[in-house]
Design an enzyme around this catalytic site. Structure first.
Site, PDB file in Angstrom:
ATOM      1  N   ARG A  86       0.847  -1.205   0.000  1.00 27.61           N
ATOM      2  CA  ARG A  86       0.000   0.000   0.000  1.00 27.61           C
ATOM      3  C   ARG A  86       0.875   1.245   0.000  1.00 27.61           C
ATOM      4  O   ARG A  86       2.082   1.208   0.258  1.00 27.61           O
ATOM      5  CB  ARG A  86      -0.906   0.021   1.233  1.00 27.61           C
ATOM      6  CG  ARG A  86      -0.150   0.081   2.542  1.00 27.61           C
ATOM      7  CD  ARG A  86      -1.026   0.514   3.698  1.00 27.61           C
ATOM      8  NE  ARG A  86      -0.326   0.418   4.974  1.00 27.61           N
ATOM      9  CZ  ARG A  86       0.556   1.296   5.427  1.00 27.61           C
ATOM     10  NH1 ARG A  86       0.880   2.356   4.688  1.00 27.61           N
ATOM     11  NH2 ARG A  86       1.131   1.140   6.615  1.00 27.61           N
ATOM     12  N   GLY A  87       0.250   2.383  -0.262  1.00 26.06           N
ATOM     13  CA  GLY A  87       0.929   3.646  -0.110  1.00 26.06           C
ATOM     14  C   GLY A  87       0.959   4.055   1.355  1.00 26.06           C
ATOM     15  O   GLY A  87       0.381   3.401   2.215  1.00 26.06           O
ATOM     16  N   ASP A  89       3.015   5.563   5.003  1.00 25.61           N
ATOM     17  CA  ASP A  89       4.146   5.235   5.865  1.00 25.61           C
ATOM     18  C   ASP A  89       3.709   4.209   6.907  1.00 25.61           C
ATOM     19  O   ASP A  89       2.663   3.551   6.760  1.00 25.61           O
ATOM     20  CB  ASP A  89       4.651   6.522   6.531  1.00 25.61           C
ATOM     21  CG  ASP A  89       6.142   6.489   6.821  1.00 25.61           C
ATOM     22  OD1 ASP A  89       6.563   5.620   7.599  1.00 25.61           O
ATOM     23  OD2 ASP A  89       6.875   7.337   6.273  1.00 25.61           O
ATOM     24  N   HIS A  93      -2.504  -0.762  13.601  1.00 29.73           N
ATOM     25  CA  HIS A  93      -3.881  -1.251  13.608  1.00 29.73           C
ATOM     26  C   HIS A  93      -4.093  -2.056  14.875  1.00 29.73           C
ATOM     27  O   HIS A  93      -3.196  -2.808  15.293  1.00 29.73           O
ATOM     28  CB  HIS A  93      -4.167  -2.150  12.401  1.00 29.73           C
ATOM     29  CG  HIS A  93      -4.096  -1.436  11.087  1.00 29.73           C
ATOM     30  ND1 HIS A  93      -4.762  -0.263  10.850  1.00 29.73           N
ATOM     31  CD2 HIS A  93      -3.436  -1.745   9.939  1.00 29.73           C
ATOM     32  CE1 HIS A  93      -4.519   0.128   9.600  1.00 29.73           C
ATOM     33  NE2 HIS A  93      -3.714  -0.748   9.039  1.00 29.73           N
ATOM     34  N   LEU A 168      -8.844   2.474   4.896  1.00 28.86           N
ATOM     35  CA  LEU A 168      -8.804   3.472   5.965  1.00 28.86           C
ATOM     36  C   LEU A 168      -8.926   2.816   7.332  1.00 28.86           C
ATOM     37  O   LEU A 168      -9.446   1.706   7.468  1.00 28.86           O
ATOM     38  CB  LEU A 168      -9.926   4.509   5.781  1.00 28.86           C
ATOM     39  CG  LEU A 168     -11.387   4.051   5.868  1.00 28.86           C
ATOM     40  CD1 LEU A 168     -11.886   3.968   7.309  1.00 28.86           C
ATOM     41  CD2 LEU A 168     -12.279   4.991   5.077  1.00 28.86           C
ATOM     42  N   ALA A 169      -8.433   3.547   8.345  1.00 25.31           N
ATOM     43  CA  ALA A 169      -8.533   3.107   9.736  1.00 25.31           C
ATOM     44  C   ALA A 169      -8.917   4.313  10.581  1.00 25.31           C
ATOM     45  O   ALA A 169      -8.204   5.328  10.593  1.00 25.31           O
ATOM     46  CB  ALA A 169      -7.213   2.516  10.214  1.00 25.31           C
ATOM     47  N   CYS A 185       2.740   7.479  10.518  1.00 25.08           N
ATOM     48  CA  CYS A 185       2.649   7.992   9.147  1.00 25.08           C
ATOM     49  C   CYS A 185       3.850   8.860   8.774  1.00 25.08           C
ATOM     50  O   CYS A 185       3.793   9.651   7.836  1.00 25.08           O
ATOM     51  CB  CYS A 185       1.344   8.768   8.944  1.00 25.08           C
ATOM     52  SG  CYS A 185      -0.132   7.780   9.286  1.00 25.08           S
TER      53      CYS A 185
END
Length: 243
Positions: A86-87, A89, A93, A168-169, A185
């Site tokens: 994924r994109g 940084d 989670h 998303l989170a 990030c």
């Protein structure tokens, strides 16, 4: 006599899979299979709604320097570390965090990558507003959703042949101490926050908040037909169709 042409809007269908708590690797494998099936139109647009056990993930830029402790220490805390395509940084989670992984065809819904990310941001902004929290996105090159200078929602997406994965989170009430072990990030001078910290309202069960997040997503992306699937009833066959 003049004829009038009415343009019929075809209802767009979204399958939402409520998966509960799923390990990161299990969710990653499922996304890969669903993205492959979406690419060949074996399935329609699908949204995975779930949570993860404590997990740190790095994006494809491999910014290992933003992990502030040895991986062995993460294991002692009961947390996992995974590298992804994924994109974005490094991020965290964990429990009490609402995660959405959309498996969509951007070509079919007529969105470019930038607008897609903006819609993901708007999804979390709308959810926060339901609880009286004024959030915002589009901080120059910093994706995600913010309350003042505090980040409440992260975004990391992958788009391959027009098909999305990852997503998303949104922080409902995670243990924010986990963020002390990373530079979230890749942003050194900003804090991380949660809905619990930012609202004066009594929060409902997390399942309710996750469904509200899904509803915000569906409205912003223009889905009028939502089919809900419960994780306990989902069995993946060779064609990745829930039964």
């Amino acid at each position: 006599m003049l004829g009038i042409c009415f343009r019929m809007r075809i209802p767009r269908k979204l399958e939402v899979w409520r998966l509960g708590t799923v390990s990161y690797l299990e969710a990653l494998k499922l996304q890969e299979k669903l993205a492959s099936d979406r690419k060949t139109s074996k399935i329609s647009d699908t949204l995975l709604s779930l949570q993860h056990p404590p997990t740190y993930t790095l994006g494809k830029r491999r910014t290992d320097h933003n992990l502030l402790v040895p991986e062995s220490e993460l294991k002692n805390m009961g947390a996992e570390l995974h590298y992804t395509q994924r994109g974005g940084d490094i991020t965290f989670h964990g429990p009490h965090q609402a995660i959405l992984y959309p498996i969509l065809s951007l070509r079919e819904i007529g969105l470019g990558a930038r607008k897609y990310v903006e819609n993901l941001e708007s999804t979390m902004i709308e959810l926060a507003a339901l609880y009286g929290v004024k959030a915002h996105g589009l901080r120059k090159l910093e994706t995600g959703v913010w309350v003042g200078e505090r980040k409440i929602g992260a975004i990391g997406v992958r788009i391959s042949s027009g098909i999305t994965s990852h997503g998303l989170a949104f922080n409902i009430d995670p243990d924010l101490r986990y963020y002390k072990h990373i530079v979230p990030c890749g942003i050194y001078d900003k804090e991380v926050t949660s809905l619990r910290r930012e609202t004066d309202m009594v929060l409902p069960d997390e399942e309710v908040i996750q469904e509200q997040l899904v509803s915000c997503f569906a409205r912003l992306f223009g889905y009028s037909d939502i089919i809900w699937r419960n994780g306990s009833s989902i069995v993946i066959d060779s064609d990745s169709k829930p039964t």
